[in-house]
Design an enzyme around this catalytic site. Structure first.
Site, short mmCIF file in Angstrom:
data_model
loop_
_atom_site.label_atom_id
_atom_site.label_comp_id
_atom_site.label_asym_id
_atom_site.label_seq_id
_atom_site.Cartn_x
_atom_site.Cartn_y
_atom_site.Cartn_z
N ASP A 4 45.10 41.72 36.01
CA ASP A 4 43.78 41.27 36.45
C ASP A 4 43.49 39.89 35.86
OD1 ASP A 4 40.77 42.88 37.20
OD2 ASP A 4 40.81 40.91 36.25
N ASP A 58 41.86 39.22 42.78
CA ASP A 58 42.28 38.90 41.41
C ASP A 58 43.02 40.02 40.68
OD1 ASP A 58 40.25 40.63 40.30
OD2 ASP A 58 40.15 39.27 38.58
N GLU A 59 43.36 41.07 41.34
CA GLU A 59 44.07 42.11 40.61
C GLU A 59 45.02 42.90 41.49
OE1 GLU A 59 40.26 44.05 39.75
OE2 GLU A 59 41.35 45.94 40.02
N1 DCP Z 1 30.13 42.38 41.44
C1 DCP Z 1 31.16 41.51 41.60
C2 DCP Z 1 32.29 41.57 40.76
C3 DCP Z 1 33.31 40.65 40.94
N2 DCP Z 1 33.22 39.73 41.93
C4 DCP Z 1 34.29 38.73 42.12
C5 DCP Z 1 34.15 37.60 41.13
C6 DCP Z 1 35.20 37.87 40.10
O1 DCP Z 1 35.68 36.68 39.50
C7 DCP Z 1 36.26 38.57 40.91
C8 DCP Z 1 37.11 39.49 40.07
O2 DCP Z 1 36.34 40.53 39.53
P1 DCP Z 1 36.59 41.11 38.09
O3 DCP Z 1 35.87 42.40 37.97
O4 DCP Z 1 38.05 41.14 37.81
O5 DCP Z 1 35.86 40.11 37.09
P2 DCP Z 1 36.37 38.72 36.52
O6 DCP Z 1 37.77 38.43 36.93
O7 DCP Z 1 35.40 37.66 36.91
O8 DCP Z 1 36.27 38.90 34.95
P3 DCP Z 1 37.22 39.77 34.02
O9 DCP Z 1 38.25 40.40 34.90
O10 DCP Z 1 37.80 38.83 33.05
O11 DCP Z 1 36.33 40.79 33.37
O12 DCP Z 1 35.56 39.31 41.91
C9 DCP Z 1 32.11 39.69 42.75
O13 DCP Z 1 32.04 38.85 43.63
N3 DCP Z 1 31.09 40.58 42.57
MG MG Z 2 39.29 39.80 36.73
MG MG Z 3 39.41 42.39 39.02
#
Ligand code: DCP
Ligand code: MG
Ligand code: MG
Length: 632
Positions: free
Chosen positions: A164, A255-256
DNA sequence: GCGGATCAC
DNA sequence: TATGGTGATCCGC
């Protein structure tokens, strides 16, 4: 282009997707101790199944667990179980969130939902109180038969990785605009944030929070708009790397992804060192000419250093170490990033992405020829990765970083559920490994908060909390009661979690079942405006459908009133549709009925949506599992 | 099949 | 001033 999902005649076949109740361990006997206070009295202890069976006092004490703070509204509070949210001043942050929201229509709606949830919980506690010791005892016997089967079927043979990206959208924006790197920032708009960087998370700013609240929590917060095309590009670069280790990897979002490294790890054993060797460009490489192989710690350091975002000192990927710090001490990245050739360069901020060397972590074949530029002469650091799972995952993260200038975190475990939890464990820029043995799994599971498990969200967590369950140990201790209070599907899921079980085979991507478009807008209430909006949505939906050559059998509209109440209305049509006119005909009718229903009040909306769904598919002959035996 | 709710990202 | 968009699943009708 053949439209899919039409019900065509034949066309059966198709996979059977293997539910695979794999997993399992050694039975463990329960012996509880650490009940949460709420349950301590209210549950029957396993050793003496005839103990007092719960009473509604459990309910009152549990539901008042929100006694801290405002009393209710836990649903609006900051979720501290997410990466970057550890050790914040929750009290203060929640206060700001509440004050910013209080009195709004949104808030009132949240209150309504909270009350409804309280009702559900109360009903559940009533059911709990009515369970007799005999029932509980019997349930325990049943459940323990399942436990036996589950444990017996435990499959520890796979090595599953969940990878991720860290603060994904935010990291991309920081990469491309160095001015953002040392600032708390978030991606989205004043109305809603998609994510935030780790600096902003320290202030409680997080995904799914409105930007204006983020600003209240952190007045210096910089909010930048989304660039989906860029995220898609990066995502595809990352996938190109993952594919090389597992062609059947399963992306879960931009992203994952999950990967099964089992087969690759076999091959890896005979992979010559050259093919596990990569070069990294750092400024140090240019200055000091040494390019000795690096040890593990050094590799981790490099992963940390090359991070194209704020530098996190002492970041370690060791599964035993924790990330603590990452406090303010920010420092510009030391790396001199290079472009991979066949990669479109980021559109802005080119000055911090010197073109001096085009390729760093190129594939071995290319890299091996020290012609041209080449790392050796430039003094690039040489990194050799080992052959075990942790090393391979370090390599994957390294290559992702070299290619995208972004960091990723990963979890390595014998099943998907655990791998997913693990990938968050050492975020950002870290990894965590659970070896394939029962003891390691149980040790990990023991104090794991249930809220961290994928699929257990706010509501389930609160219901469990009312039962005194916050950790997986509690989950196991309360398995009998859970099987009586929740549906077979829910309770079996909870039981599997309690045993540290999860899917061990990564399913290939299933075809989509629906497609939808929805928009939020400033209040609309005039029928002409509503129909026009509906028309626009249907037009957009039809385009999306046709782009993918799809059709739908059920058309639905979604309405959200200005008070945030959501309604869906749908109609299944005899023949699958995809054209604008066909869809709108149905949608318009549905909308008309809703408008009429309100009359003489106007239908005041803040959102409208339109969707097309596939006909529900007959599920393939399910092999009878133990769960079926016991639950159906 | 329908509609509300929950969950993930 | 202001609280998203997309897709999936489960539950109780
Ligand atoms: N409620 C949400 C959650 C996430 N995303 C989008 C933005 C994030 O950048 C991406 C990936 O989600 P993640 O849960 O993996 O969160 P991040 O990558 O931003 O942070 P991390 O994985 O480091 O906790 O999806 C979104 O649009 N709305
Ligand atoms: Mg992420
Ligand atoms: Mg994610």
């Amino acid at each position: 282009m053949e439209s899919c999902w039409l019900e065509g005649e034949g066309q059966e076949e198709e996979e059977d997707m293997e539910e695979d109740w794999s997993a399992p361990v050694d039975g463990r006997e329960a012996q509880d101790q650490h009940h949460s206070p709420a349950l301590a009295r209210s549950t029957v202890s396993f050793s003496s199944p005839d103990g007092p069976s719960v009473a509604s006092d459990g309910a009152s004490s549990a539901s008042s667990s929100s006694a801290e703070g405002t009393g209710i509204m836990t649903r609006m509070e900051l979720n501290t179980f997410k990466a970057g949210m550890e050790g914040l001043d929750k009290e203060k942050i929640n206060k700001i969130i509440m004050e910013a929201s209080k009195g709004s229509r949104f808030y009132e709606n949240e209150l309504r939902k909270e009350k409804q949830m309280a009702g559900r919980i109360s009903a559940m506690m009533d059911r709990l109180a009515s369970i007799t010791p005999q029932q509980q005892q019997e349930a325990l016997l049943q459940v323990d038969k399942m436990v036996e089967d589950l444990v017996e079927g435990r499959d520890l043979s796979r090595t599953i990785v969940h990878l991720d990206m860290d603060a994904f959208y935010a990291a991309v924006e920081m990469r491309d605009n160095p001015a953002l790197r040392d600032k708390p920032m978030a991606v989205g708009g004043i109305g809603m944030l998609s994510t935030s960087n780790y600096l902003a998370r320290k202030y409680g700013v997080r995904a799914a929070m409105p930007g204006f609240i983020g600003k209240k929590l952190c007045p210096d917060l910089v909010i930048v708009p989304t660039n989906f095309d860029k995220y898609r590009t990066v995502s595809s670069q990352v996938r190109d790397v993952l594919r090389q280790y597992d062609p059947y990897f399963a992306p879960m979002s931009l992203d994952e992804a999950y990967m099964d490294l089992t087969e690759y790890l076999e091959l890896r054993k005979s992979l010559p060192e050259e093919e596990r060797t990569f070069y990294a460009h750092t400024e140090e490489c240019f200055m000091s000419k040494e390019n000795a192989a690096v040890d593990n710690q050094k590799k981790e350091d490099m992963l940390g250093e090359t991070q194209a975002s704020v530098k996190v000192p002492e970041l370690s990927v060791n599964s035993t170490t924790n990330i603590d710090d990452e406090d303010g001490s920010l420092e510009k990245s030391k790396v001199t990033p290079c472009h991979d050739d066949n990669v479109s360069s980021p559109c802005c901020g080119t000055e911090e992405l010197p073109e001096t060397c085009e390729q760093i972590a190129k594939d071995v074949k290319e890299k091996e020829k020290p012609e041209g530029h080449d790392c050796e002469t430039m003094g690039c650091e040489k990194v050799v990765f080992g052959c075990d799972a942790e090393e391979v995952v370090r390599e994957i993260r390294f290559r992702i970083q070299q290619r995208t200038y972004l960091t990723a975190s990963a979890g390595i475990a014998p099943n998907m559920m655990l791998a997913k939890v693990c990938s968050d464990q050492n975020k950002p820029n870290g990894q965590f490994y659970i070896p394939s043995d029962c003891e390691a799994i149980m040790d990990f599971i023991k104090d794991l908060p249930v809220r961290k498990v994928c699929g257990i969200g706010k509501v389930m967590a609160q219901q469990l909390n009312a039962l005194g369950i916050t950790t997986c140990t509690h989950l196991y201790e309360q398995r009998a009661v859970l099987s009586l209070l929740f549906s077979p599907i829910s309770s079996s899921h909870l039981l599997r979690v309690a045993l540290g079980l999860g899917a061990t085979r990564i399913e290939r991507e299933s075809e989509r079942k629906s497609m939808s478009v929805e928009r939020t807008f400033s209040e609309l209430s005039k029928p002409s405006e509503l129909y026009r909006k509906c028309w626009e949505l249907c037009e957009a939906l039809a385009k999306d459908l046709q782009d993918e050559g799809l059709k739908g059998r059920t058309v639905t509209i979604k309405l959200k009133t200005v008070n945030f109440e959501v309604k869906q209305r749908g109609q299944t049509v005899p023949r699958a549709v995809s054209s604008m006119n066909e869809i709108y005909d149905v949608a318009e009718e549905l909308l008309k009925m809703e408008i009429q229903q309100c009359q003489p009040q106007p239908l005041r909306l803040r959102l409208m949506g339109s969707s097309a769904k596939r006909r529900k598919q007959e599920k393939p002959p399910t092999k009878t599992t133990t769960l079926d035996r016991f639950f159906l």
